[in-house]
Design a protein around this motif. Structure first.
Motif, PDB file in Angstrom:
ATOM      1  N   GLY A  90       0.848  -1.259   0.139  1.00  0.00           N
ATOM      2  CA  GLY A  90      -0.103   0.107  -0.011  1.00  0.00           C
ATOM      3  C   GLY A  90       0.767   1.223  -0.085  1.00  0.00           C
ATOM      4  N   GLY A  91       1.972   1.390  -0.580  1.00  0.00           N
ATOM      5  CA  GLY A  91       2.590   2.391  -0.966  1.00  0.00           C
ATOM      6  C   GLY A  91       1.887   3.495  -1.704  1.00  0.00           C
ATOM      7  N   GLY A  92       2.077   3.627  -3.068  1.00  0.00           N
ATOM      8  CA  GLY A  92       1.187   4.472  -4.021  1.00  0.00           C
ATOM      9  C   GLY A  92       1.782   6.039  -3.862  1.00  0.00           C
ATOM     10  N   ASP A  93       1.034   6.854  -4.504  1.00  0.00           N
ATOM     11  CA  ASP A  93       1.471   8.422  -4.452  1.00  0.00           C
ATOM     12  C   ASP A  93       0.640   9.062  -4.012  1.00  0.00           C
ATOM     13  N   VAL A  94      -0.540   8.538  -3.376  1.00  0.00           N
ATOM     14  CA  VAL A  94      -1.575   9.544  -2.882  1.00  0.00           C
ATOM     15  C   VAL A  94      -1.245   9.391  -1.320  1.00  0.00           C
ATOM     16  N   ASP A  95      -1.172  10.647  -0.581  1.00  0.00           N
ATOM     17  CA  ASP A  95      -1.147  10.707   0.639  1.00  0.00           C
ATOM     18  C   ASP A  95      -2.175  11.153   1.414  1.00  0.00           C
ATOM     19  N   ILE A  96      -3.238   9.970   1.750  1.00  0.00           N
ATOM     20  CA  ILE A  96      -4.615  10.408   2.410  1.00  0.00           C
ATOM     21  C   ILE A  96      -4.320  10.838   3.715  1.00  0.00           C
ATOM     22  N   ALA A  97      -2.969  10.629   4.696  1.00  0.00           N
ATOM     23  CA  ALA A  97      -2.985  10.735   5.821  1.00  0.00           C
ATOM     24  C   ALA A  97      -2.707  12.508   6.011  1.00  0.00           C
ATOM     25  N   ASP A  98      -2.379  13.056   4.917  1.00  0.00           N
ATOM     26  CA  ASP A  98      -2.182  14.530   5.163  1.00  0.00           C
ATOM     27  C   ASP A  98      -3.382  15.369   4.444  1.00  0.00           C
ATOM     28  N   ALA A  99      -4.502  14.759   4.045  1.00  0.00           N
ATOM     29  CA  ALA A  99      -5.438  15.388   3.270  1.00  0.00           C
ATOM     30  C   ALA A  99      -6.295  16.202   4.759  1.00  0.00           C
ATOM     31  N   GLU A 100      -7.094  17.281   4.232  1.00  0.00           N
ATOM     32  CA  GLU A 100      -7.721  17.930   5.264  1.00  0.00           C
ATOM     33  C   GLU A 100      -9.344  17.555   5.185  1.00  0.00           C
ATOM     34  N   PHE A 101      -9.489  17.377   3.893  1.00  0.00           N
ATOM     35  CA  PHE A 101     -10.847  16.745   3.707  1.00  0.00           C
ATOM     36  C   PHE A 101     -11.126  15.440   2.851  1.00  0.00           C
ATOM     37  N   LEU A 102     -11.559  14.463   3.459  1.00  0.00           N
ATOM     38  CA  LEU A 102     -11.550  13.202   2.992  1.00  0.00           C
ATOM     39  C   LEU A 102     -12.904  12.858   2.735  1.00  0.00           C
ATOM     40  N   VAL A 103     -13.343  12.364   1.285  1.00  0.00           N
ATOM     41  CA  VAL A 103     -14.419  11.836   0.941  1.00  0.00           C
ATOM     42  C   VAL A 103     -14.071  10.066   1.042  1.00  0.00           C
ATOM     43  N   SER A 104     -14.595   9.443   1.860  1.00  0.00           N
ATOM     44  CA  SER A 104     -14.311   7.958   1.765  1.00  0.00           C
ATOM     45  C   SER A 104     -15.567   6.957   1.643  1.00  0.00           C
ATOM     46  N   ILE A 105     -15.293   6.216   0.780  1.00  0.00           N
ATOM     47  CA  ILE A 105     -16.111   5.348   0.288  1.00  0.00           C
ATOM     48  C   ILE A 105     -16.048   3.747   0.832  1.00  0.00           C
ATOM     49  N   GLY A 106     -17.260   3.170   1.011  1.00  0.00           N
ATOM     50  CA  GLY A 106     -17.218   1.870   1.385  1.00  0.00           C
ATOM     51  C   GLY A 106     -17.997   1.104   0.618  1.00  0.00           C
ATOM     52  N   ARG A 107     -18.569  -0.285   1.045  1.00  0.00           N
ATOM     53  CA  ARG A 107     -19.046  -1.429   0.402  1.00  0.00           C
ATOM     54  C   ARG A 107     -20.493  -1.034  -0.166  1.00  0.00           C
ATOM     55  N   GLY A 108     -20.853   0.056   0.512  1.00  0.00           N
ATOM     56  CA  GLY A 108     -22.291   0.462  -0.019  1.00  0.00           C
ATOM     57  C   GLY A 108     -22.422   0.898  -1.411  1.00  0.00           C
ATOM     58  N   ILE A 109     -21.228   1.389  -2.067  1.00  0.00           N
ATOM     59  CA  ILE A 109     -21.098   1.374  -3.647  1.00  0.00           C
ATOM     60  C   ILE A 109     -21.332   0.449  -4.498  1.00  0.00           C
ATOM     61  N   GLU A 110     -21.665  -0.788  -3.976  1.00  0.00           N
ATOM     62  CA  GLU A 110     -21.811  -2.111  -4.646  1.00  0.00           C
ATOM     63  C   GLU A 110     -21.106  -2.447  -5.682  1.00  0.00           C
ATOM     64  N   GLU A 111     -20.934  -1.597  -6.923  1.00  0.00           N
ATOM     65  CA  GLU A 111     -20.255  -1.963  -8.235  1.00  0.00           C
ATOM     66  C   GLU A 111     -19.254  -0.871  -8.463  1.00  0.00           C
ATOM     67  N   GLU A 112     -18.067  -1.603  -9.067  1.00  0.00           N
ATOM     68  CA  GLU A 112     -16.985  -0.651  -9.441  1.00  0.00           C
ATOM     69  C   GLU A 112     -17.581   0.563 -10.400  1.00  0.00           C
ATOM     70  N   GLU A 113     -18.544   0.402 -11.232  1.00  0.00           N
ATOM     71  CA  GLU A 113     -18.733   1.376 -12.021  1.00  0.00           C
ATOM     72  C   GLU A 113     -19.651   2.607 -11.473  1.00  0.00           C
ATOM     73  N   ASN A 114     -20.225   2.079 -10.117  1.00  0.00           N
ATOM     74  CA  ASN A 114     -20.927   3.037  -9.448  1.00  0.00           C
ATOM     75  C   ASN A 114     -19.714   4.215  -8.838  1.00  0.00           C
ATOM     76  N   LEU A 115     -18.482   3.883  -8.854  1.00  0.00           N
ATOM     77  CA  LEU A 115     -17.511   4.805  -8.478  1.00  0.00           C
ATOM     78  C   LEU A 115     -17.296   6.173  -9.014  1.00  0.00           C
ATOM     79  N   ASP A 116     -17.849   5.956 -10.324  1.00  0.00           N
ATOM     80  CA  ASP A 116     -17.778   7.426 -11.100  1.00  0.00           C
ATOM     81  C   ASP A 116     -18.547   8.483 -10.332  1.00  0.00           C
ATOM     82  N   LEU A 117     -19.660   8.098  -9.531  1.00  0.00           N
ATOM     83  CA  LEU A 117     -20.482   8.896  -8.858  1.00  0.00           C
ATOM     84  C   LEU A 117     -19.545   9.695  -7.787  1.00  0.00           C
ATOM     85  N   ILE A 118     -18.643   8.921  -7.111  1.00  0.00           N
ATOM     86  CA  ILE A 118     -18.062   9.470  -6.088  1.00  0.00           C
ATOM     87  C   ILE A 118     -16.380  10.229  -6.621  1.00  0.00           C
TER      88      ILE A 118
END
Lengths: 273, 322
Positions: free
Chosen positions: B197-225
């Motif tokens: 889980g390296g990667g180039d995004v640092d969520i630990a430094d963000a002041e506003f996080l939109v966090s998405i969970g299982r409720g999104i149901e399908e990968e395609e629905n992520l567009d909404l987020i």
């Protein structure tokens, strides 16, 4: 080679559940296969498949493979056991009787029951989920290993078993994005983490009229008596947790609620406009 | 302070790769409260690694003695199980307290079984009045139960983040514990570590996080987020299932096995609030939850809540910023 997978039928609280005494009112519980155990089953079936494949090319140690599941649970749990049989398990054992039904099944009691089954089956590898989603003890697998005097590893998300069945290499998922790479001698009990594999869907095989019967065992069959399930634990209360946080809910229709959230985000200064 | 009275509680510290983990100092607080209720001393054990340095750090208020086991470099469950069992036999405490960390899960049940101690795991509260009563969560944190243990001694593992840490300096006696272990003969070996889980995004430094969970149901629905993230300028994070499904990079995962975050605002959408997730985000300044299940445990820690279908609420929220 033989894999024994310990699976549990877990209870889940349904929407709008109510507490009755020291537990959720039974009418508000739905039952199914523990999510962690689903991954344990998949891991077991995959390890067995690797040995099947290897046996086709060479005379590997585990030419004959068998995956056996064991569950402690009432007759109702047979539905869950059937699911497991449909996911590639060859044989299933269900442990239950009146004394077990009357007991508070703590970690030690489950350990003794599963150890008796493991002693009968003599598996090379025992798998179970990290924890059950209902009582969340997360202890039975490692406790079972100690009882059997075998090795173990908890919170495993990758397993490689060597051809000679002498040891397993595992990845243990630690906190904060770090994995530990370890090696344990076999036989061993591994507790399997969710997300570790991609569990297969249940196939219709195993569900039909020719399906293998689920083998049943009571305390006496396992050479145990009611003392094996005596527990020093007494449930004294159950409540919906109050973490001292009072939640302000946005009311109104969808647009009004969305406007409430938008105003809040602006007030917090994290969005413009 | 002299340490020669009855040992009420033996607590075992947790460390990894040269650092004591936070839960060690929280465990001290839980152990001290329990030791006061039982009436006796609090002893700690620290096993493997730079035990002298660890022992000095663990010498905090309320600790009567720290026992060091100078064997091995890193956690190994065979070493921990054997050393802990030997210390319990030597000290005869009423309570053995271990962390409910991933490593705690890897030795505490073995020690409890070997010593025939009843084990209460993942306790979030402990009280003692002639006997232990522990508070635990069940059913995905939807229910809190209390359980009484009619036997002593007993073993407990405590959840991280439930007790405040103790860090005021103490006057503990540091005692090396003679424990011979032949690590080469152990039937398990720790070979190394791997960062995931390296990667180039640092969520630990963000002041506003939109966090998405299982409720999104399908990968395609992520567009909404993604649309919501764009409209609000938030950083995207997620709960575990989305990463397990390969829909999002592991660097975006919040929780016990992912990252710990402390943004000004954490907007949890379709996240139920399992304990492993909450462990990574409960330090957020303001928590807003959107979920269609009014009993979802996320509402127990949310400052603000919207009970509703995310597929209706999120589009309406995007509209607010257009």
């Amino acid at each position: 080679m033989k894999v024994l997978v310990a699976v549990k039928e877990v209870a889940e609280a349904t929407d709008g559940f109510e507490i009755d005494g020291v537990d959720i009112d039974r009418r508000h519980l739905a039952y199914g296969l523990n999510e962690w155990d689903e991954y344990a089953v998949e891991t077991g079936v995959r390890v067995a498949e690797q040995f099947d494949d290897a046996a086709d090319d060479a005379d590997a140690a585990g030419a004959d493979t068998e995956v056996v599941s064991v569950t402690i649970g009432p007759e109702r749990a047979e539905e869950t056991v059937r699911t497991v049989l449909a996911k590639g398990v060859d044989r299933a054992i269900r442990v239950w009787d009146d004394d077990i039904a009357a007991a508070e099944l703590d970690v030690a009691a489950k350990t003794r029951l599963l150890a008796a089954v493991a002693a009968e089956e003599e598996p090379d590898l025992i798998l179970t989920g990290v924890q059950a989603s209902d009582d969340e003890f997360g202890a039975t697998g490692v406790s079972l290993a100690d009882e059997l005097g075998v090795e173990w590893a908890a919170v495993v998300n990758r397993v490689e078993v060597d051809d000679a069945l002498a040891r397993a290499r595992v990845h243990r998922e630690l906190e904060g994005g770090v994995e530990e790479l370890s090696e344990v001698d076999l036989p061993a009990v591994l507790t399997v983490q969710v997300g570790s594999t991609d569990p297969r869907a249940a196939s219709p095989i195993g569900d039909g009229p020719d399906a293998e019967p689920i083998e049943r065992r009571g305390l006496a069959d396992l050479g145990l008596d009611a003392g094996a399930v005596e527990s020093p634990f007494r449930r004294t209360g159950a409540s919906v947790p109050d973490r001292g946080v009072s939640t302000t809910y946005f009311d109104g229709d969808t647009d009004e609620r969305a406007a409430g959230v938008a105003d809040l985000l602006r007030d917090e200064g994290v969005v413009d406009g | 302070m002299s340490a020669d009275g009855d040992v009420a509680v033996l607590g075992v510290a947790d460390h990894r790769r040269g650092e004591l983990r936070d839960v060690s100092f929280e465990l001290v607080t839980a152990c001290r409260e329990l030791a006061d209720a039982v009436g006796g001393e609090l002893h700690l054990a620290v096993v493997a690694g730079d035990v002298e340095r660890f022992a000095e750090m663990l010498d905090v208020e309320g600790v009567d003695a720290v026992h060091t086991v100078d064997e091995g470099e890193e956690f190994n469950h065979d070493l921990y199980a054997a050393a802990t069992a030997a210390l319990v036999e030597e000290l005869d405490p009423t309570a053995l307290v271990m962390p409910n960390s991933v490593n705690g899960l890897d030795y505490a049940p073995a020690v409890a079984n070997a010593l025939d101690l009843p084990l209460v795991s993942d306790a979030v509260g402990l009280s003692y009045d002639g006997g232990l009563e522990a508070t635990r969560e069940m059913y995905g944190s939807k229910v809190e139960t209390t359980v009484a243990v009619d036997e002593e001694p007993f073993a407990v593992t405590v959840r991280g983040g439930e007790w405040p840490p103790t860090d005021a300096p103490g006057e503990a006696e540091i005692r090396p514990f003679a424990f011979d272990a032949d690590e080469s003969a152990f039937p398990s070996r720790v070979l190394g570590f791997e960062e995931v889980g390296g990667g180039d995004v640092d969520i630990a430094d963000a002041e506003f996080l939109v966090s998405i969970g299982r409720g999104i149901e399908e990968e395609e629905n992520l567009d909404l987020i993604y649309d919501l993230v764009e409209a609000t300028g938030a950083t995207l994070s997620s709960s575990r299932p989305l990463v397990d499904n390969g829909w999002l990079d592991p660097a975006r995962q919040v929780g016990q096995s992912g990252k710990q975050v402390t943004p000004d605002v954490y907007l949890a959408i379709g996240i139920s609030g399992a304990v492993q997730h909450v462990a990574g985000m409960k330090g957020s300044e303001t928590i807003i939850a959107v979920n269609d299940d009014p009993n979802a445990p996320i509402f127990d820690i949310a400052d603000y809540g919207v009970v509703g279908d995310l597929f209706e609420v999120v589009p309406a929220l995007i509209e607010q910023f257009e």
